[in-house]
Design a protein around this motif. Structure first.
Motif: not given
Length: 233
Positions: A125-130
């Motif tokens: 999820k962090k990969l998507q939002t970073s």
């Protein structure tokens, strides 16, 4: 094998000889000791312990470590990954450092997959939002002169490829993206301050108010002075 059990979080070491391969899963690499040289088609990276790197599925890469080394590796099956992920180079900030610590704890207990599954979902999820680091850099420095070579170097890309990559990431060219950031900031300053045109133009990186006015009119079809009057009623 159960899909959950395909998740792997473990420490690995690499040889001094270059190895070329790809894999059908995503992979996070966290250097713990030493460094790792990686070569992709348009990207060359040397990872050190204050950085991490994400490799998407199917990406050919050469890698080697020229010194004593140890890496924390998280192999992520495709069912956990968002579609269309790209390689991403990151400096370990407080959040990524905390993620590395938690993954290290999970690597000590490979039999318990439930926590690893939850942590993997958080990481993806962090990969998507970073934001990639060069885009973060643009947001921090858009008021300053920027060039393609500087931005490409942040991602370790060739400048020609960086333009293509950036358009894929944002839907805009670098010039269009910068212009949008500057225009939004100009509008904000026009409506929230009583600053003169000279001060606003200087604030967002223009040499003088005349060039700022011409640029603003080309985007908004009204002068900045008129934009202020029309929108402050």
């Amino acid at each position: 094998m159960d899909k959950v059990n395909e998740l792997t979080c473990e420490k690995r070491s690499y040889s001094k000889e270059f190895t070329l391969h790809q894999h059908e899963f995503g992979q996070f690499l966290f250097p713990l000791q030493g460094s790792l040289d990686m070569e992709m088609a348009f990207q060359e990276v040397t990872l050190s312990p204050d950085q991490c790197f994400y490799l998407p599925p199917g990406l050919n890469h050469n890698y080697r470590s020229r010194d004593r080394n140890e890496f924390l590796i998280l192999d992520i099956p495709t069912q956990y990954l968002p579609k269309g992920t790209n390689s991403m180079y990151m400096t370990l900030d407080s959040q990524w450092s905390a993620i590395r610590y938690l993954l290290l704890e999970e690597a000590k207990n490979p039999a318990d997959y439930s926590a690893l599954v939850d942590l993997t979902r958080y990481v993806t999820k962090k990969l998507q939002t970073s934001n990639p680091p060069s885009i973060d850099y643009i947001h921090q420095h858009f008021k300053e002169p920027l060039n393609l070579e500087t931005l490409a170097a942040i991602e370790h890309y060739h400048p020609v490829y960086y333009s293509t990559w950036f358009k894929k990431q944002t839907g805009k060219s670098v010039k269009e993206y910068l212009s949008k950031l500057r225009l939004d900031e100009a509008k904000r300053l026009l409506l929230s301050t009583g600053w003169s045109m000279s001060r606003i133009s200087e604030e967002i990186g223009f040499a003088n108010s005349s060039s700022f006015t011409r640029w603003f009119v080309s985007h908004e079809s009204v002068s900045p002075q008129k934009y202020r009057i029309l929108n402050n009623r």
